[in-house]
Enzyme design. Structure first.
Site, PDB file in Angstrom:
ATOM      1  N   ASN A 127       0.802  -1.229   0.000  1.00  0.00           N
ATOM      2  CA  ASN A 127       0.000   0.000   0.000  1.00  0.00           C
ATOM      3  C   ASN A 127       0.829   1.270   0.000  1.00  0.00           C
ATOM      4  O   ASN A 127       0.365   2.329  -0.419  1.00  0.00           O
ATOM      5  CB  ASN A 127      -0.907   0.019   1.233  1.00  0.00           C
ATOM      6  CG  ASN A 127      -2.108  -0.880   1.059  1.00  0.00           C
ATOM      7  OD1 ASN A 127      -2.428  -1.289  -0.046  1.00  0.00           O
ATOM      8  ND2 ASN A 127      -2.771  -1.197   2.157  1.00  0.00           N
ATOM      9  N   LYS A 179      11.303 -14.589 -35.166  1.00  0.00           N
ATOM     10  CA  LYS A 179      10.551 -13.457 -35.707  1.00  0.00           C
ATOM     11  C   LYS A 179       9.854 -13.873 -36.995  1.00  0.00           C
ATOM     12  O   LYS A 179      10.410 -14.671 -37.748  1.00  0.00           O
ATOM     13  CB  LYS A 179      11.493 -12.274 -35.987  1.00  0.00           C
ATOM     14  CG  LYS A 179      12.282 -11.781 -34.785  1.00  0.00           C
ATOM     15  CD  LYS A 179      11.406 -11.145 -33.738  1.00  0.00           C
ATOM     16  CE  LYS A 179      12.230 -10.642 -32.556  1.00  0.00           C
ATOM     17  NZ  LYS A 179      11.401 -10.042 -31.496  1.00  0.00           N
ATOM     18  N   ASP A 207       9.179 -15.626 -28.101  1.00  0.00           N
ATOM     19  CA  ASP A 207       9.080 -14.291 -27.533  1.00  0.00           C
ATOM     20  C   ASP A 207       8.031 -14.292 -26.423  1.00  0.00           C
ATOM     21  O   ASP A 207       7.345 -15.283 -26.188  1.00  0.00           O
ATOM     22  CB  ASP A 207       8.764 -13.254 -28.604  1.00  0.00           C
ATOM     23  CG  ASP A 207       9.578 -11.973 -28.413  1.00  0.00           C
ATOM     24  OD1 ASP A 207       9.964 -11.693 -27.265  1.00  0.00           O
ATOM     25  OD2 ASP A 207       9.847 -11.273 -29.398  1.00  0.00           O
ATOM     26  N   HIS A 297      11.690 -14.132 -19.291  1.00  0.00           N
ATOM     27  CA  HIS A 297      11.576 -12.898 -20.068  1.00  0.00           C
ATOM     28  C   HIS A 297      10.985 -11.835 -19.151  1.00  0.00           C
ATOM     29  O   HIS A 297       9.981 -12.072 -18.490  1.00  0.00           O
ATOM     30  CB  HIS A 297      10.680 -13.124 -21.288  1.00  0.00           C
ATOM     31  CG  HIS A 297      10.703 -11.992 -22.270  1.00  0.00           C
ATOM     32  ND1 HIS A 297      10.225 -10.727 -21.951  1.00  0.00           N
ATOM     33  CD2 HIS A 297      11.139 -11.916 -23.554  1.00  0.00           C
ATOM     34  CE1 HIS A 297      10.366  -9.938 -23.002  1.00  0.00           C
ATOM     35  NE2 HIS A 297      10.920 -10.628 -23.989  1.00  0.00           N
ATOM     36  N   ARG A 298      11.591 -10.647 -19.129  1.00  0.00           N
ATOM     37  CA  ARG A 298      11.152  -9.620 -18.182  1.00  0.00           C
ATOM     38  C   ARG A 298       9.965  -8.806 -18.706  1.00  0.00           C
ATOM     39  O   ARG A 298       9.860  -7.602 -18.452  1.00  0.00           O
ATOM     40  CB  ARG A 298      12.310  -8.692 -17.827  1.00  0.00           C
ATOM     41  CG  ARG A 298      12.939  -7.969 -19.005  1.00  0.00           C
ATOM     42  CD  ARG A 298      14.023  -7.016 -18.544  1.00  0.00           C
ATOM     43  NE  ARG A 298      14.640  -6.324 -19.666  1.00  0.00           N
ATOM     44  CZ  ARG A 298      15.514  -5.329 -19.534  1.00  0.00           C
ATOM     45  NH1 ARG A 298      15.862  -4.912 -18.328  1.00  0.00           N
ATOM     46  NH2 ARG A 298      16.045  -4.753 -20.595  1.00  0.00           N
ATOM     47  N   HIS A 330      16.426 -11.514 -18.888  1.00  0.00           N
ATOM     48  CA  HIS A 330      16.789 -10.396 -19.759  1.00  0.00           C
ATOM     49  C   HIS A 330      17.197  -9.220 -18.880  1.00  0.00           C
ATOM     50  O   HIS A 330      16.452  -8.819 -17.979  1.00  0.00           O
ATOM     51  CB  HIS A 330      15.606  -9.999 -20.639  1.00  0.00           C
ATOM     52  CG  HIS A 330      15.239 -11.038 -21.647  1.00  0.00           C
ATOM     53  ND1 HIS A 330      15.203 -10.777 -22.998  1.00  0.00           N
ATOM     54  CD2 HIS A 330      14.907 -12.349 -21.518  1.00  0.00           C
ATOM     55  CE1 HIS A 330      14.852 -11.877 -23.654  1.00  0.00           C
ATOM     56  NE2 HIS A 330      14.664 -12.837 -22.770  1.00  0.00           N
TER      57      HIS A 330
END
Length: 490
Positions: A127, A179, A207, A297-298, A330
């Protein structure tokens, strides 16, 4: 005249008078506090609201992140309240900033459940980040004591064991992200994996947002990736792999995908940071029990890590993830397309790779810390890097890193295998020259090493010609407070 029972039993202390009193007077500020070896320490960057004293702001953060509420409560007396109160013990102005302060706060270790990132973070970043008296708050660093660290498992595999499995030493590892990240069929996805690995990469990877979409379900992807891995390993005689993203909507589904990946022969699985701390720790336990590498993976980190005045510095995430048990994370490239001040990135890498941390203010490391034999975590450099930057990557990031060239492999004009070969030749040429004593980081020497290697490697020459003018020279939003950083790509 006799006193009433309430009068006779009332605590004669201003601290326990009913009502609202300043946090500093409630015991959450102690400039004379002597830090204990077992204390968890946190450094916050605090921007108080106008008119709020910085000491009171620091005390408020200490109080609201430990035992306090907005008013005095008599039930404090039923606890070891003096011990359990967090203590703000130091407030320093931030260099080159106005009305911004570093606040050092100590927490009793018993406030936190053992081996629970969820419980630790529920207090430290709970909080308190919405507290009205503070206009902005950022968690900059933490010191986790030896006694608390030992309750966590740390990376299951670590850097040394991973290198033993690959039989690869003295050089960064090479990888690439498939990719386009979305839209490929399983067959074409597996082809990308095969071509990249056969061309010289150690790893391919999913990815962050490829899970199990209508165009390619996860099982189809896993099977085609493993076919590509096995064919490439047979062709090259090298150990290869591909990070299979098992992130899913429920932990039951995550475990299901992890078990399937293991059953068909994968040695590594991948998760996203957005899964949450409990999920990350849970699958890290599974990875240790099943002898699997765990790649993180961040995804999502920049929503709270990028801005300098509010959120969580990524160095803290690095500490938490090493504690939780991931083998890869990463951690920035310096020269790529994503946020990355050189000094800050070096600090992240030190946190992941060193066994003992010393105070290094230019790198943003504020506390000494012994990692208590937790294994080292392999940083991953990914995002907008290409073979023409190889001298910079090795200089800034060292050997214990996975260099991931996604577009820098798959975007090669002569195909994926040619792109992978260009990266492999560039890396080996640069490592060889470095080992021979060349001043490889020099702006003239490093590029010349690559040009010389390209004389006997057509794919490398093509890549250098294509990307020779590509750089990402933007000023980082998160920079060192105690040193100036030159532009990364100069």
């Amino acid at each position: 005249m006799s006193q009433s029972v309430s009068e006779r039993t009332r605590i004669k202390s201003d601290r326990y008078e009913s009502g609202v009193i300043p946090y500093a007077k409630m015991g959450y500020w102690d400039a004379a506090y002597s830090v204990k070896d077992t204390d968890i320490l946190a450094l916050f960057r605090i921007t108080p609201q106008p008119g709020v004293d910085p000491v009171e702001a620091a005390a408020a953060v200490a109080g609201e992140s430990s035992t306090a509420t907005w008013t005095v409560v008599w039930t404090d007396l039923l606890t070891a309240c003096e011990r359990y109160r967090a203590k703000a013990y130091r407030v320093d102005p931030v260099p080159n900033a106005t009305d911004v302060y570093f606040a050092f706060i100590a927490y009793e270790c018993d406030l936190f459940e053992e081996a629970s990132l969820s419980n630790l973070t529920a207090s430290i970043i709970g909080n308190v980040f919405g507290f009205k008296a503070i206009s902005a708050l950022r968690l900059e660093d933490m010191r986790i004591p030896h006694s608390y660290l030992k309750t966590f498992q740390g990376p299951a595999t670590g850097i040394i064991v991973e290198r033993e499995r690959l039989n690869k030493y003295g050089t960064p590892l090479l990888g690439a992200t498939v990719k386009p990240k979305l839209g490929l069929s399983g067959k074409n996805y597996g082809r990308v994996v095969y071509e990249g690995l056969k061309g010289g990469l150690d790893f391919l990877k999913d990815d962050e947002n490829i899970n199990s979409q209508p165009f390619m379900r996860w099982r189809e992807r896993f099977l085609n990736c493993l076919e590509g891995i096995n064919r490439a390993s047979a062709a090259t005689g090298e150990v290869k792999g591909s990070y299979l993203n098992i992130t899913a909507a429920t932990m039951e589904e995550v475990y299901k995908r992890a078990e399937y990946a293991k059953a068909i022969g994968s040695v590594v699985v991948m998760i996203d940071l957005v899964m949450g701390y409990t999920a990350i720790q849970s699958i890290a336990y599974w990875a240790r029990e099943n002898d699997m590498l765990l790649h993180l993976h961040r995804a999502g980190n920049s929503t709270y890590a990028r801005q300098k005045n509010h959120g969580i510095n990524f160095r803290v995430i690095c500490k938490w993830m090493r504690m939780s048990g991931v083998d890869h994370i990463h951690a920035g490239t310096v020269v790529g397309k994503l946020e990355g001040d050189p000094l800050m990135i070096k600090g992240f890498y030190d946190i992941l790779r060193l066994t003992e941390l010393e105070v290094n203010l230019p790198f943003g490391i504020f506390f000494e810390m012994d990692w208590a034999s937790l294994r080292r975590c392999m940083p991953v450099a990914s995002g907008g890097i290409h073979c023409g930057q190889m001298h910079q990557l090795i200089h800034y990031l060292g050997d214990d890193v996975v260099l991931q060239f996604g577009g820098g492999t798959i975007g090669h004009p002569d195909g994926i295998q040619a792109g992978a070969t260009a990266n492999r030749v560039a890396l080996e040429a640069m490592v060889f020259s470095r080992n021979e004593g060349a001043d490889y980081f020099n702006n003239q020497v490093g590029p010349q090493i690559l040009r010389d290697a390209a004389k006997t490697c057509g794919p490398l020459q093509t890549a250098l010609d294509l990307w020779k003018d590509i750089s990402f020279n933007y000023t980082s939003t998160d920079t060192a407070d105690f040193a100036e950083t030159a532009t990364a790509n100069r």
